[in-house]
Design a protein around this motif. Sequence first.
Motif, PDB file in Angstrom:
ATOM      1  N   SER A   1      22.990  -6.857  64.270  1.00 58.15           N
ATOM      2  CA  SER A   1      23.968  -7.615  63.353  1.00 58.15           C
ATOM      3  C   SER A   1      25.341  -6.773  63.500  1.00 58.15           C
ATOM      4  N   ILE A   2      26.327  -7.445  63.196  1.00 59.76           N
ATOM      5  CA  ILE A   2      27.600  -6.859  63.129  1.00 59.76           C
ATOM      6  C   ILE A   2      28.521  -6.925  61.919  1.00 59.76           C
ATOM      7  N   GLU A   3      29.481  -5.831  61.890  1.00 64.03           N
ATOM      8  CA  GLU A   3      30.054  -6.395  60.451  1.00 64.03           C
ATOM      9  C   GLU A   3      31.365  -6.937  61.038  1.00 64.03           C
ATOM     10  N   ARG A   4      31.737  -7.988  60.392  1.00 66.23           N
ATOM     11  CA  ARG A   4      33.199  -8.824  60.578  1.00 66.23           C
ATOM     12  C   ARG A   4      34.069  -8.620  59.263  1.00 66.23           C
ATOM     13  N   ILE A   5      35.323  -8.212  59.725  1.00 66.69           N
ATOM     14  CA  ILE A   5      36.139  -7.673  58.941  1.00 66.69           C
ATOM     15  C   ILE A   5      37.555  -8.702  58.630  1.00 66.69           C
ATOM     16  N   SER A   6      37.785  -9.241  57.415  1.00 61.47           N
ATOM     17  CA  SER A   6      39.052 -10.015  57.445  1.00 61.47           C
ATOM     18  C   SER A   6      39.594  -9.360  56.436  1.00 61.47           C
TER      19      SER A   6
ATOM     20  N   LEU B   1      39.537 -10.381  61.709  1.00 63.03           N
ATOM     21  CA  LEU B   1      40.129  -9.150  62.595  1.00 63.03           C
ATOM     22  C   LEU B   1      39.177  -9.303  63.752  1.00 63.03           C
ATOM     23  N   GLY B   2      39.787  -8.776  64.842  1.00 59.30           N
ATOM     24  CA  GLY B   2      38.753  -8.380  66.035  1.00 59.30           C
ATOM     25  C   GLY B   2      37.535  -7.406  65.729  1.00 59.30           C
ATOM     26  N   PRO B   3      36.649  -7.729  66.745  1.00 59.29           N
ATOM     27  CA  PRO B   3      35.552  -6.673  66.507  1.00 59.29           C
ATOM     28  C   PRO B   3      35.802  -5.194  66.482  1.00 59.29           C
ATOM     29  N   LEU B   4      36.479  -4.698  67.145  1.00 58.92           N
ATOM     30  CA  LEU B   4      37.091  -3.418  67.143  1.00 58.92           C
ATOM     31  C   LEU B   4      37.639  -2.887  66.245  1.00 58.92           C
TER      32      LEU B   4
END
Length: 102
Positions: free
Chosen positions: A4-9, A19-22
């Motif tokens: 999984s990854i965390e996605r930030i808004s 926001l971008g994944p980095l």
Amino acid sequence: MGSSIERISLTVNGVSYALGPLEALDDLREQILRAARAAGGFLNVTADGGQRLTFFVTAATAIAISVSTVALNSDTADGTSGRGAGDAFSDYEDDDIPFDII
């Protein structure tokens, strides 16, 4: 458990930006805190589509950061399957594709 990854808004004065994944959560917090303590400063981020965004942050700026965890499919990094329904190659067997795949 799968990957999984965390996605930030980021929501700034009522407008949300994926926001971008980095983008890193701790870095965002630090930039916002530093700008608010300095009575104004710039917050630089990259939106999900690659667009660079800069916000001037003051103590009166309403900012919310939200983080969601997105499960990834093991087939690809973005969680979408490379083959399957709607795939251009799904109607053909391996030796049956009418063109070369490079």
